[in-house]
Design an enzyme around this catalytic site. Sequence first.
Site, PDB file in Angstrom:
ATOM      1  N   ASP A  80       0.729  -1.071   0.134  1.00 34.26           N
ATOM      2  CA  ASP A  80      -0.012  -0.120  -0.063  1.00 34.26           C
ATOM      3  C   ASP A  80       0.861   1.227   0.091  1.00 34.26           C
ATOM      4  O   ASP A  80       2.127   1.126   0.196  1.00 34.26           O
ATOM      5  CB  ASP A  80      -0.982  -0.098   1.330  1.00 34.26           C
ATOM      6  CG  ASP A  80      -2.017   1.010   1.013  1.00 34.26           C
ATOM      7  OD1 ASP A  80      -2.314   1.695   0.156  1.00 34.26           O
ATOM      8  OD2 ASP A  80      -2.937   1.188   2.071  1.00 34.26           O
ATOM      9  N   LYS A  81       0.235   2.323  -0.223  1.00 35.56           N
ATOM     10  CA  LYS A  81       0.975   3.687  -0.300  1.00 35.56           C
ATOM     11  C   LYS A  81       0.039   4.792   0.522  1.00 35.56           C
ATOM     12  O   LYS A  81      -1.213   4.487   0.414  1.00 35.56           O
ATOM     13  CB  LYS A  81       0.980   4.054  -1.741  1.00 35.56           C
ATOM     14  CG  LYS A  81       1.269   5.499  -2.157  1.00 35.56           C
ATOM     15  CD  LYS A  81      -0.267   5.987  -2.371  1.00 35.56           C
ATOM     16  CE  LYS A  81      -0.167   7.774  -2.573  1.00 35.56           C
ATOM     17  NZ  LYS A  81      -1.428   8.286  -2.798  1.00 35.56           N
ATOM     18  N   HIS A  82       0.553   5.593   1.018  1.00 37.32           N
ATOM     19  CA  HIS A  82      -0.225   6.728   1.636  1.00 37.32           C
ATOM     20  C   HIS A  82       0.500   8.069   1.269  1.00 37.32           C
ATOM     21  O   HIS A  82       1.763   8.105   1.597  1.00 37.32           O
ATOM     22  CB  HIS A  82      -0.185   6.382   3.103  1.00 37.32           C
ATOM     23  CG  HIS A  82      -1.357   7.557   3.718  1.00 37.32           C
ATOM     24  ND1 HIS A  82      -2.657   7.232   4.023  1.00 37.32           N
ATOM     25  CD2 HIS A  82      -1.065   8.761   4.179  1.00 37.32           C
ATOM     26  CE1 HIS A  82      -3.215   8.321   4.467  1.00 37.32           C
ATOM     27  NE2 HIS A  82      -2.138   9.286   4.585  1.00 37.32           N
ATOM     28  N   SER A  83      -0.319   8.986   1.215  1.00 34.18           N
ATOM     29  CA  SER A  83       0.143  10.340   0.998  1.00 34.18           C
ATOM     30  C   SER A  83      -0.259  11.222   1.985  1.00 34.18           C
ATOM     31  O   SER A  83      -1.209  11.107   2.604  1.00 34.18           O
ATOM     32  CB  SER A  83      -0.541  11.047  -0.482  1.00 34.18           C
ATOM     33  OG  SER A  83      -0.382  12.483  -0.429  1.00 34.18           O
ATOM     34  N   THR A 120      -9.034  11.009  -0.857  1.00 33.72           N
ATOM     35  CA  THR A 120      -9.452   9.986  -1.650  1.00 33.72           C
ATOM     36  C   THR A 120     -10.615   9.379  -1.840  1.00 33.72           C
ATOM     37  O   THR A 120     -11.282   8.979  -2.902  1.00 33.72           O
ATOM     38  CB  THR A 120      -8.389   8.918  -1.500  1.00 33.72           C
ATOM     39  OG1 THR A 120      -7.016   9.362  -1.704  1.00 33.72           O
ATOM     40  CG2 THR A 120      -8.433   7.674  -2.584  1.00 33.72           C
ATOM     41  N   ARG A 168      -9.149  16.579  14.458  1.00 29.25           N
ATOM     42  CA  ARG A 168      -8.075  17.349  13.726  1.00 29.25           C
ATOM     43  C   ARG A 168      -8.491  18.262  12.870  1.00 29.25           C
ATOM     44  O   ARG A 168      -8.170  19.489  12.553  1.00 29.25           O
ATOM     45  CB  ARG A 168      -7.146  16.367  13.230  1.00 29.25           C
ATOM     46  CG  ARG A 168      -6.419  15.519  14.224  1.00 29.25           C
ATOM     47  CD  ARG A 168      -5.703  14.238  13.552  1.00 29.25           C
ATOM     48  NE  ARG A 168      -4.588  14.850  12.707  1.00 29.25           N
ATOM     49  CZ  ARG A 168      -4.253  14.312  11.482  1.00 29.25           C
ATOM     50  NH1 ARG A 168      -4.895  12.962  11.214  1.00 29.25           N
ATOM     51  NH2 ARG A 168      -3.637  14.592  10.802  1.00 29.25           N
ATOM     52  N   SER A 183      -2.279   8.659  13.055  1.00 25.74           N
ATOM     53  CA  SER A 183      -3.326   8.501  12.187  1.00 25.74           C
ATOM     54  C   SER A 183      -3.224   7.781  10.858  1.00 25.74           C
ATOM     55  O   SER A 183      -4.171   6.865  10.492  1.00 25.74           O
ATOM     56  CB  SER A 183      -4.021   9.823  11.678  1.00 25.74           C
ATOM     57  OG  SER A 183      -5.044   9.738  10.890  1.00 25.74           O
ATOM     58  N   LYS A 187      -4.324   3.097  10.790  1.00 30.45           N
ATOM     59  CA  LYS A 187      -4.959   2.399   9.735  1.00 30.45           C
ATOM     60  C   LYS A 187      -4.274   1.424   9.013  1.00 30.45           C
ATOM     61  O   LYS A 187      -4.698   0.409   8.584  1.00 30.45           O
ATOM     62  CB  LYS A 187      -5.562   3.387   8.886  1.00 30.45           C
ATOM     63  CG  LYS A 187      -6.659   4.254   9.773  1.00 30.45           C
ATOM     64  CD  LYS A 187      -7.541   5.055   8.688  1.00 30.45           C
ATOM     65  CE  LYS A 187      -6.973   6.365   8.046  1.00 30.45           C
ATOM     66  NZ  LYS A 187      -6.502   7.524   8.880  1.00 30.45           N
ATOM     67  N   LYS A 188      -3.136   2.064   8.554  1.00 35.17           N
ATOM     68  CA  LYS A 188      -2.181   1.100   7.758  1.00 35.17           C
ATOM     69  C   LYS A 188      -1.793  -0.090   8.188  1.00 35.17           C
ATOM     70  O   LYS A 188      -1.794  -1.268   7.592  1.00 35.17           O
ATOM     71  CB  LYS A 188      -1.061   1.971   6.869  1.00 35.17           C
ATOM     72  CG  LYS A 188      -1.277   3.068   6.331  1.00 35.17           C
ATOM     73  CD  LYS A 188      -2.146   2.576   5.063  1.00 35.17           C
ATOM     74  CE  LYS A 188      -2.758   3.886   3.996  1.00 35.17           C
ATOM     75  NZ  LYS A 188      -3.468   3.490   2.885  1.00 35.17           N
TER      76      LYS A 188
END
Length: 434
Positions: A80-83, A120, A168, A183, A187-188
Site C-alpha cells: 500500500d501507499k499513503h500520501s 481519496t 483534527r 493517524s 489504519k495502515k
Amino acid sequence: MSDARAILGTLRRGDQPSEADLAWFAQGLADGEVSDAQAGAFAMAVCLRGLDEGGRVALTRAMRDSGDCLSWDLPGPVLDKHSTGGVGDCVSLVLAPALAACGAYVPMISGRGLGHTGGTLDKMESIPGLSTALDEARFAEVVRAAGCAIVSASAEIAPADKRLYAVRDVTATVESLDLITASILSKKLAAGLEGLVLDVKLGSGAFMKRREDAQALAGALVSTANAAGCPTQALITDMSQPLAPALGNALEVDAAMRVLTGAAQGRLHEITCALGGALLASGGLAQDAEAGAAAIAEAVASGRAAEHFGRMVQAMGGPVHFTDDWQRFLPEAPVIREIAAPAAGVVSEMDGEALGLAVVHLGGGRRVESDVVDPAVGLSDVVSLGDRVDRGQPLARIHAARESQAEAAERAVRAAIRIGEAAPETPLIVERIG
C-alpha cells in the site's frame, strides 16, 4: 487507573504520557468514554507539546489496537501507499490498480479531505453508485477479485483514529507530526500490510512547507512503521504546484482516468511510477525500484491498470463500463468559466494551499465536519509552473454550482497564481528515506 483529565494534565505540563495512558485514551476514543471536548483538548495538547518517539509509537499501536487487525492469505504481497496530503493528488486512483496489474494486492484504507487537501474517499464517491463503506468480508472479496480496493475504515478498523481524524480537521491540529503519524499508520498497520511507501509532500500545497519539516515527518513515519513490523520507506515529493492539472473530486477522477487510459502523462504519471517502483521492489515483484517503475509504466500503457480499476469500481457498486466512457458518468457543475491571465509571462509561483481552499469554498471540501461535499465543483486545466502564457490565455477553469461562488473562486485563483519572468526548477522526487 488512567483518566482523561489526568492525561490531559500530563500533556499540558509538557510531560510524556505513559504507554498505558495512551492505550487507555485510544480505547476511550473508540468506546466513547472520552468526550468530544476531551478529544479536542488531546489533539491540541499533542499539537502544542508533542510526543517523544516512544510516545508516538505507543499512540500508533494503541490506535491500531483499538479495533480489528486484518490478515490476508493471498497469492501475492499485500502492499500500500499513503500520501500526507496535497492538492491535485489523485495518485492512489492510478497506483492501486497499477500495482494490482503487477501482481500485488492493495487493501487501501483511505481518508476524506483534511483542511485544504482533497480526500481519496471523496474522489471515489464522485463515481455514481460506488460505495467506499464496505464491511470487512466484502472488502476482502473486492481485494481478491480486483486486486485492489480503496475504502473507508470500517467501524472495526482503528475506531480511535476515526474520532480523532474528524476532530483534527475542525480544531486546526492537522499539521501535528505526532497525530499525522499515528493517524496514517494506525489504519495502515491494521490493514495487515507487508510493505508500505509514504509520499510525504513538500511545498505550498502541502501541510509541510519546509524541507526540514517534511524530513522530520518522513523519518517519524518510517521509524514508527518499521518499529511496528511493517517494512516502510518514504519519498519526499514536490507540492509547489498541483500534482494533476485538476482540483476537485470528479475532476481528479477524470485526471486519473486520463493517465490510466494513456490520454495524459505528466507529473501524476511520473510520481505513480516512482512510488509503485519502490513498492514492487520491496515486495519482491521487481529487481529494484527502477525496474519496478518500468513495470508500473507498462501496466498503465497496456491498459491492464485501467482494467483493474474498472473491476474495482464495478465490485464497489459503480458503473459496469465506467472505464470505457467515464466522462458520461461523472457529475458536471452548472457554471464553468475560464480565468484569463492578466499579463503575458511565465507562471512563476503558485500558492497551492490557496488553490485548495478555493475548491473547499466552492463546496468541494469541508469547512465543518457536517458539510456535504459537492463532487462536481473545482478547478480544471490548471497551468503548471514554468508555462509561458499570453495575456488573456486561460490559467484555469472554474467549475461551480453558482455564479457567486465562481466569482469568489476567480479572485482566489488570480491571487494564488503569479506571473513573472521565470520559475524555479524543482525535482518531483526531492529525497528518498528508508
